[in-house]
Design an enzyme around this catalytic site. Structure first.
Site, PDB file in Angstrom:
ATOM      1  NE  ARG A 190       7.604   4.858   5.824  1.00  0.00           N
ATOM      2  CZ  ARG A 190       7.459   5.733   6.809  1.00  0.00           C
ATOM      3  NH1 ARG A 190       6.291   5.836   7.438  1.00  0.00           N
ATOM      4  NH2 ARG A 190       8.467   6.490   7.169  1.00  0.00           N
TER       5      ARG A 190
ATOM      6  CG  ASP B 123      -0.501   2.346   4.992  1.00  0.00           C
ATOM      7  OD1 ASP B 123       0.563   2.489   5.616  1.00  0.00           O
ATOM      8  OD2 ASP B 123      -1.238   3.297   4.657  1.00  0.00           O
TER       9      ASP B 123
ATOM     10  NE  ARG C 216      -6.305   2.782   2.207  1.00  0.00           N
ATOM     11  CZ  ARG C 216      -5.917   2.392   3.424  1.00  0.00           C
ATOM     12  NH1 ARG C 216      -4.631   2.129   3.659  1.00  0.00           N
ATOM     13  NH2 ARG C 216      -6.782   2.239   4.381  1.00  0.00           N
TER      14      ARG C 216
END
Lengths: 246, 246
Positions: free
Chosen positions: B50, B52, B197
């Site tokens: 995935r 975000d 991140r």
């Protein structure tokens, strides 16, 4: 006091620069921010010229009058905090009362970017014209040489242009290949309505062999918009820099 | 037959990759386009993983099963004509039935881009994290050396991560300065939720002197998300490339 500002904007979400009733425009957003900063006093701005829907600016210039005493280098921060994220004031300076952002322009630089990748680059879709066709840069450069100088550009501006004097001077045209992009860089003393987009459209047709660079003198002479190439889309166009004396 | 596709998307207008009820996601847009192409037959896609909300992809990979006989190189055109403009299929190839876009991943490359201009570049606002603070690249590079290799990355992933095994291997981290941008390039065998991140957030705090590169071993050892730096925003992050054997 008079303030001169340099502003960049992403034209994607605007109906162009100039105020239009019930449309989102760059001018109306900036005037609204300035009016807020002046506690409701209506402030009008004067730009170097208009840009059309979806056309971008790296260095558009405008001026306005103010009674606020904000240091030059704080103006961008004060205004940017009130502006939407697709308009950014890059710099500001106090100027003499006689300065006018439109009437004092000495020359302007526009750039037009095309992207030649076979399949569209998703990150460039609003910032380049996707043109995946083979073009011959040598013919294009020969055409550029013929476009340079002072001409009546009637054949290279939108037919509905109201300006009477269509004589303009192109000081330089550069065609720069950067990886899969081709950047067309125009510097001139002034540009008519759609002029850069029609010049690029014509150059691309010459690059594809639909027209020849040798057609340029006849296109100028004909004074007829129908002789030149198609108008390329606005989203590849950037008002790059506005030049003034000093 | 099984088709493997490489896709790029501009994450700005998506609630991430994975299907969520009543949200615009990359997966649902692609499945909808494929279903149209298969005249209503529901097609499910399987991606490498995935991404975000607001995270971009240059080279996300997915696979799906089909009975359509379209040549490899026509798949991108067939799909792109049905997809919204912020998703672009870059390439497609028929693969063996055993191939799985998620389970066969060998390594992945993510990039995170920060822009250090004092005043935001309007054209980068959705594609870089604007970080106009001075940072010491030498400390950051020393920290990168300590992050490399095989570690339990519990301190560098979102606390709510459900995966049990949090051991991953980082093969390389490069920090590239390009004009006003700094590009962080990570290659690893797998990445936990928010891992890149949080790594970048920690590196920036080290660059600013809020943390020291010498803290890294203790952050690993503590197995506690609160020891590492802040999670930087999604819009600076790119899933750049997914590697498979062959």
């Amino acid at each position: 006091m008079k303030v001169k500002c340099t502003v960049s904007y992403d034209g994607s979400q605007f109906y162009g620069y100039q105020v239009q009733p019930n449309k989102r425009t760059v001018q109306s957003e900036i005037e609204e921010a300035l009016t807020k900063l002046h506690k409701g006093e209506k402030i009008k701005i004067f730009a170097s010229g208009r840009t059309d829907a979806s056309v971008h600016a790296v260095g558009q210039v405008f001026h306005f009058e103010t009674n606020l005493r904000i240091p030059d280098d704080r103006w961008p921060f004060a205004l940017n905090s009130l502006l939407p994220e697709d308009i950014v004031i890059k710099s500001a300076a106090y100027v003499e009362h006689e300065f006018h952002a439109r009437f004092d322009v000495v020359k302007k630089e526009y750039r037009y970017i095309i992207n030649q990748e076979k399949i569209q680059d998703v990150f460039k879709r609003k910032y380049c014209f996707h043109y995946p066709y083979e073009i011959d840069l040598q013919s294009i450069e020969k055409a550029c040489d013929l476009l340079l100088g002072t001409h009546d550009f009637t054949s290279f501006c939108a037919a509905k242009t109201e300006v009477e004097d269509k004589v303009r001077t192109l000081y330089s045209i550069e065609v720069i290949k950067e990886e899969n992009d081709i950047i067309f860089r125009f510097i001139g003393n002034g540009f008519l309505y759609n002029m850069v987009r029609i010049l690029v459209g014509t150059l691309l047709e010459i690059g594809q062999g639909i027209k020849s660079f040798e057609d340029i003198p006849a296109i100028f002479k004909g004074l007829d918009r129908r002789l030149s190439g198609k108008t390329v889309p606005g989203h590849g166009l950037y008002l790059w820099k506005v030049y003034y004396d000093n």
